[in-house]
Every structure is written in C-alpha cells, then in structure tokens.
Design a protein around this motif. Structure first.
Motif, PDB file in Angstrom:
ATOM      1  N   LYS A 157       0.843  -1.197   0.000  1.00 55.29           N
ATOM      2  CA  LYS A 157       0.000   0.000   0.000  1.00 55.29           C
ATOM      3  C   LYS A 157       0.873   1.240   0.000  1.00 55.29           C
ATOM      4  O   LYS A 157       1.972   1.249   0.535  1.00 55.29           O
ATOM      5  CB  LYS A 157      -0.927   0.009   1.205  1.00 55.29           C
ATOM      6  N   LYS A 158       0.326   2.294  -0.604  1.00 57.99           N
ATOM      7  CA  LYS A 158       1.054   3.552  -0.706  1.00 57.99           C
ATOM      8  C   LYS A 158       0.093   4.686  -0.372  1.00 57.99           C
ATOM      9  O   LYS A 158      -1.059   4.685  -0.798  1.00 57.99           O
ATOM     10  CB  LYS A 158       1.578   3.694  -2.144  1.00 57.99           C
ATOM     11  N   VAL A 159       0.576   5.653   0.407  1.00 55.50           N
ATOM     12  CA  VAL A 159      -0.235   6.819   0.762  1.00 55.50           C
ATOM     13  C   VAL A 159       0.503   8.085   0.376  1.00 55.50           C
ATOM     14  O   VAL A 159       1.735   8.107   0.293  1.00 55.50           O
ATOM     15  CB  VAL A 159      -0.593   6.847   2.267  1.00 55.50           C
ATOM     16  N   LEU A 160      -0.259   9.144   0.149  1.00 61.38           N
ATOM     17  CA  LEU A 160       0.290  10.466  -0.136  1.00 61.38           C
ATOM     18  C   LEU A 160       0.062  11.337   1.085  1.00 61.38           C
ATOM     19  O   LEU A 160      -1.068  11.425   1.595  1.00 61.38           O
ATOM     20  CB  LEU A 160      -0.412  11.068  -1.356  1.00 61.38           C
ATOM     21  N   PRO A 220      -2.472   8.461  -9.381  1.00 60.21           N
ATOM     22  CA  PRO A 220      -3.572   8.479  -8.398  1.00 60.21           C
ATOM     23  C   PRO A 220      -3.769   7.170  -7.636  1.00 60.21           C
ATOM     24  O   PRO A 220      -4.816   6.943  -7.060  1.00 60.21           O
ATOM     25  CB  PRO A 220      -4.790   8.784  -9.277  1.00 60.21           C
ATOM     26  N   ASN A 221      -2.759   6.315  -7.616  1.00 63.96           N
ATOM     27  CA  ASN A 221      -2.916   4.994  -7.002  1.00 63.96           C
ATOM     28  C   ASN A 221      -2.485   4.983  -5.541  1.00 63.96           C
ATOM     29  O   ASN A 221      -1.545   4.301  -5.162  1.00 63.96           O
ATOM     30  CB  ASN A 221      -2.105   3.955  -7.799  1.00 63.96           C
ATOM     31  N   LYS A 251     -13.068   7.943  -6.458  1.00 62.79           N
ATOM     32  CA  LYS A 251     -12.642   8.880  -5.417  1.00 62.79           C
ATOM     33  C   LYS A 251     -11.686   8.199  -4.449  1.00 62.79           C
ATOM     34  O   LYS A 251     -11.990   7.159  -3.889  1.00 62.79           O
ATOM     35  CB  LYS A 251     -13.858   9.403  -4.645  1.00 62.79           C
ATOM     36  N   CYS A 252     -10.543   8.830  -4.279  1.00 71.93           N
ATOM     37  CA  CYS A 252      -9.573   8.388  -3.284  1.00 71.93           C
ATOM     38  C   CYS A 252      -9.995   8.977  -1.933  1.00 71.93           C
ATOM     39  O   CYS A 252     -10.507  10.100  -1.874  1.00 71.93           O
ATOM     40  CB  CYS A 252      -8.191   8.915  -3.664  1.00 71.93           C
TER      41      CYS A 252
END
Length: 121
Positions: free
Chosen positions: A4-7, A47-48, A81-82
């Motif tokens: 998993k990746k977050v911004l 956007p992932n 939508k993220c």
C-alpha cells in the motif's frame, strides 16, 4: 499492509518525519510533499494511493483547495474517489465541516496515532 502507498501533504518537517515513522510501522509506503500544489501534482501523475493525508494549513496551496482540485481531476478523468483525510491541530467541529465541504472524507486531529491511520488502509 505491504504494497500500500499513501500520499502525505504536510509542510512541517517534524510532522512529516512522525507520519513517515507511523506509516513505516504499518509497512505502508509514504510519499511526502510539502504543500497542496505538490500534492495535487503528485496525485495527478499517479492516483494509485490507499488514501491522502492532507494538512489543511500549508503554504502555496492549502489542503482545502488541493482537495477541491483533486476531486475535480478525479471527476474529469473518471477516476474513483480516493479517500482524503484532513489533518489539523484544530479539532473544532467547524474545521471538520469545512473539510467535508471541501471534499475530504474525514478530519484527523494532531497528534495522530498509528491506529487512526490503520483504520483507513
């Protein structure tokens, strides 16, 4: 939670390091930027993300405007939508309402804990 990746958008180096440490403990990759404009540009390129953690008070572009522009980008590109989580030291109900009105999904109040972040992954 590997893979998993977050911004994360936050202008304070101390907060950035703390947040990286918390996500690291969750085995989540953390992409960190220092303002809302950088968050928007990063999201538009890739956007992932499992979610975006967005400080609401930043220079250049605040979290409210960045969120509105991310939502507009998602709509224009037909993207799902993220989840966007507002981040503030202010837990006032008006702040949460402002976050929701900007298109955020929730507001986390500093100091945040690992368990708060993990519930959104």
């Amino acid at each position: 939670m590997d893979g998993k990746k977050v911004l994360v958008a936050d202008d304070e180096p101390f907060a950035q390091n703390l947040i990286k440490m918390l996500y690291g403990a969750l085995k989540v990759e953390c992409v960190v930027v220092s303002n809302g404009k950088e968050a928007l540009e990063t999201y538009q390129k890739s956007p992932n993300f499992a979610h975006v953690l967005m400080d609401i008070h930043m220079p250049v572009m605040d979290g409210y405007d960045s969120t509105k522009q991310i939502r507009a980008h998602e709509k224009a590109k037909g993207l799902p939508k993220c989840k966007i989580l507002g981040l503030s030291g202010d837990g006032d109900p008006k702040t949460k309402t402002a976050c929701l009105n900007a298109g955020m999904d929730d507001l986390l109040v500093k100091p945040i804990k690992k368990e708060q972040l993990s519930q959104y992954l």
